[in-house]
Scaffold this active site. Structure first.
Site, PDB file in Angstrom:
ATOM      1  N   GLY A  19     -25.904   8.655   1.292  1.00  0.00           N
ATOM      2  CA  GLY A  19     -27.151   8.117   2.155  1.00  0.00           C
ATOM      3  C   GLY A  19     -27.879   7.207   1.362  1.00  0.00           C
ATOM      4  O   GLY A  19     -29.211   6.915   1.763  1.00  0.00           O
ATOM      5  N   ALA A  20     -27.313   6.243   0.673  1.00  0.00           N
ATOM      6  CA  ALA A  20     -28.210   5.413  -0.033  1.00  0.00           C
ATOM      7  C   ALA A  20     -28.576   4.189   0.528  1.00  0.00           C
ATOM      8  O   ALA A  20     -29.051   3.103  -0.286  1.00  0.00           O
ATOM      9  CB  ALA A  20     -27.357   5.208  -1.596  1.00  0.00           C
TER      10      ALA A  20
ATOM     11  N   ARG B 218     -30.700   3.472   2.870  1.00  0.00           N
ATOM     12  CA  ARG B 218     -32.051   2.968   3.459  1.00  0.00           C
ATOM     13  C   ARG B 218     -32.798   4.484   2.862  1.00  0.00           C
ATOM     14  O   ARG B 218     -32.406   5.542   2.217  1.00  0.00           O
ATOM     15  CB  ARG B 218     -32.019   3.047   4.866  1.00  0.00           C
ATOM     16  CG  ARG B 218     -31.331   4.048   5.532  1.00  0.00           C
ATOM     17  CD  ARG B 218     -31.219   3.832   7.014  1.00  0.00           C
ATOM     18  NE  ARG B 218     -30.562   2.668   7.532  1.00  0.00           N
ATOM     19  CZ  ARG B 218     -29.225   2.378   7.425  1.00  0.00           C
ATOM     20  NH1 ARG B 218     -28.610   3.390   7.397  1.00  0.00           N
ATOM     21  NH2 ARG B 218     -28.640   1.317   7.647  1.00  0.00           N
TER      22      ARG B 218
ATOM     23  N   VAL C 104     -19.787  11.567   4.850  1.00  0.00           N
ATOM     24  CA  VAL C 104     -19.916  12.826   4.319  1.00  0.00           C
ATOM     25  C   VAL C 104     -19.479  14.125   5.081  1.00  0.00           C
ATOM     26  O   VAL C 104     -19.135  15.207   4.625  1.00  0.00           O
ATOM     27  CB  VAL C 104     -21.304  13.133   3.668  1.00  0.00           C
ATOM     28  CG1 VAL C 104     -21.694  12.412   2.763  1.00  0.00           C
ATOM     29  CG2 VAL C 104     -22.301  13.202   4.951  1.00  0.00           C
TER      30      VAL C 104
ATOM     31  N   SER D  69     -35.328  20.239   2.422  1.00  0.00           N
ATOM     32  CA  SER D  69     -36.633  19.727   3.289  1.00  0.00           C
ATOM     33  C   SER D  69     -37.399  21.060   3.440  1.00  0.00           C
ATOM     34  O   SER D  69     -37.053  22.190   3.248  1.00  0.00           O
ATOM     35  CB  SER D  69     -36.151  19.340   4.791  1.00  0.00           C
ATOM     36  OG  SER D  69     -37.324  19.495   5.484  1.00  0.00           O
TER      37      SER D  69
ATOM     38  N   TYR E 135     -32.014  21.833  12.331  1.00  0.00           N
ATOM     39  CA  TYR E 135     -32.543  20.867  11.110  1.00  0.00           C
ATOM     40  C   TYR E 135     -32.945  21.893  10.157  1.00  0.00           C
ATOM     41  O   TYR E 135     -32.370  22.007   8.929  1.00  0.00           O
ATOM     42  CB  TYR E 135     -33.400  20.020  11.322  1.00  0.00           C
ATOM     43  CG  TYR E 135     -33.599  19.218  10.018  1.00  0.00           C
ATOM     44  CD1 TYR E 135     -32.651  18.009   9.679  1.00  0.00           C
ATOM     45  CD2 TYR E 135     -34.744  19.220   9.362  1.00  0.00           C
ATOM     46  CE1 TYR E 135     -32.962  17.175   8.440  1.00  0.00           C
ATOM     47  CE2 TYR E 135     -35.162  18.424   8.452  1.00  0.00           C
ATOM     48  CZ  TYR E 135     -34.085  17.462   7.967  1.00  0.00           C
ATOM     49  OH  TYR E 135     -34.432  16.383   6.668  1.00  0.00           O
TER      50      TYR E 135
ATOM     51  N   ALA F 122     -32.428  25.176   9.956  1.00  0.00           N
ATOM     52  CA  ALA F 122     -31.254  26.161   9.632  1.00  0.00           C
ATOM     53  C   ALA F 122     -30.428  25.538   8.682  1.00  0.00           C
ATOM     54  O   ALA F 122     -30.091  26.145   7.540  1.00  0.00           O
ATOM     55  CB  ALA F 122     -30.645  26.580  10.774  1.00  0.00           C
ATOM     56  N   ALA F 123     -30.195  24.160   8.866  1.00  0.00           N
ATOM     57  CA  ALA F 123     -29.187  23.541   7.914  1.00  0.00           C
ATOM     58  C   ALA F 123     -29.845  23.153   6.565  1.00  0.00           C
ATOM     59  O   ALA F 123     -29.213  23.436   5.597  1.00  0.00           O
ATOM     60  CB  ALA F 123     -28.897  22.043   8.556  1.00  0.00           C
ATOM     61  N   LYS F 124     -30.998  22.894   6.609  1.00  0.00           N
ATOM     62  CA  LYS F 124     -31.525  22.534   5.282  1.00  0.00           C
ATOM     63  C   LYS F 124     -31.879  24.002   4.407  1.00  0.00           C
ATOM     64  O   LYS F 124     -31.852  23.854   3.312  1.00  0.00           O
ATOM     65  CB  LYS F 124     -33.015  21.583   5.165  1.00  0.00           C
ATOM     66  CG  LYS F 124     -32.749  20.423   5.658  1.00  0.00           C
ATOM     67  CD  LYS F 124     -31.991  19.606   4.631  1.00  0.00           C
ATOM     68  CE  LYS F 124     -31.782  18.080   4.923  1.00  0.00           C
ATOM     69  NZ  LYS F 124     -31.292  17.368   3.970  1.00  0.00           N
TER      70      LYS F 124
END
Length: 248
Positions: free
Chosen positions: A13-14, A16, A61, A139, A152, A154-156
């Protein structure tokens, strides 16, 4: 000489936002950066801007084959990967009860499975070399929850838990695994989920003890420390960079 002189850093994710700032900071510390992004043009532009031996690769990814191909290309160019920064992420905001299960899958695939795919590809290589540093971007939504970002969060939260478990497994091989958890940070992603609303920005700024939103460079500085030899005795940790909004 920088703290990461001649080390090789693979950053997802480089193209931006936080990832772009991380890539710039690691390069400034002397690293050769492999800048990856699902947007191949953005990845190549990031590498061009970084200069030196930076390499820009289009990488999804969520696709383990894409990750493996990017790693193979990076290993062709460099001797090995010293630092892995898992930054790629995505979210869409709204009440959970109104959410689309298709969005759940995309959020989990990018934010959680993306970390699993890159770590599964890179960690055996680091273990074989007897050294390495992994820094996952979590996060504070994953630590304390965030209204409108249930999946989000939950994922983080999964990223944070995975970081701890992976750190335990690879510590004896000289590899560290840590997590940097941003609070509200002024990025394109933040703007896309309501951050452009002046009322929201004002309310968040008032809630943050340091009275400002985070900047991508704030996160990049924390990542650079955890990726460096200065943090060689730090592993399994989650560092919040939130201006004091969340405190352990």
């Amino acid at each position: 000489m920088g703290r990461l002189q001649d080390q090789v850093a693979f950053v997802t994710g480089a193209g931006r936002g936080i990832g772009r700032a991380v890539a710039g900071k690691l390069a400034a510390e002397g690293a050769h950066v492999v800048a990856t992004d699902v947007d191949e043009g953005a990845a190549k532009q990031a590498a061009q801007d970084l200069g030196g031996r930076a390499l820009g690769l289009g990488t999804d990814v969520t696709d383990p084959d894409s990750v493996s191909a990017a790693l193979a290309r990076a290993q062709e160019e460099f001797d090995g990967i010293d630092v892995l920064v898992n930054n790629a992420g995505w979210d869409t905001a709204g009440p959970f009860v109104d959410s689309d299960p298709a969005d759940w899958d995309r959020i989990v695939q990018i934010n959680l499975y993306g970390v699993l795919h890159t770590c599964r590809a890179v960690l055996p290589h680091m273990i074989g070399r007897g050294r390495g540093a992994v820094v996952n971007i979590g996060s504070d939504a994953g630590r304390v929850g965030s209204s409108g970002e249930a999946v989000y969060s939950a994922a983080k939260g999964g990223v944070i838990a995975f970081t701890k478990a992976a750190a335990r497994e690879v510590a004896r091989h000289g590899v560290t695994v840590n997590c940097v958890s941003p609070g509200p940070t002024d990025t394109e992603l933040f703007s896309s989920i309501g951050g452009e609303d002046p009322k929201l920005r004002t309310a968040l700024t008032k809630a943050i003890p340091l009275r400002r939103l985070g900047e991508p460079t704030d996160l990049a500085n924390a990542v650079a420390f955890l990726a460096s030899p200065e943090a060689s005795f730090v592993t399994g940790q989650t560092v919040s960079v939130s201006g004091g909004l969340t405190m352990s």
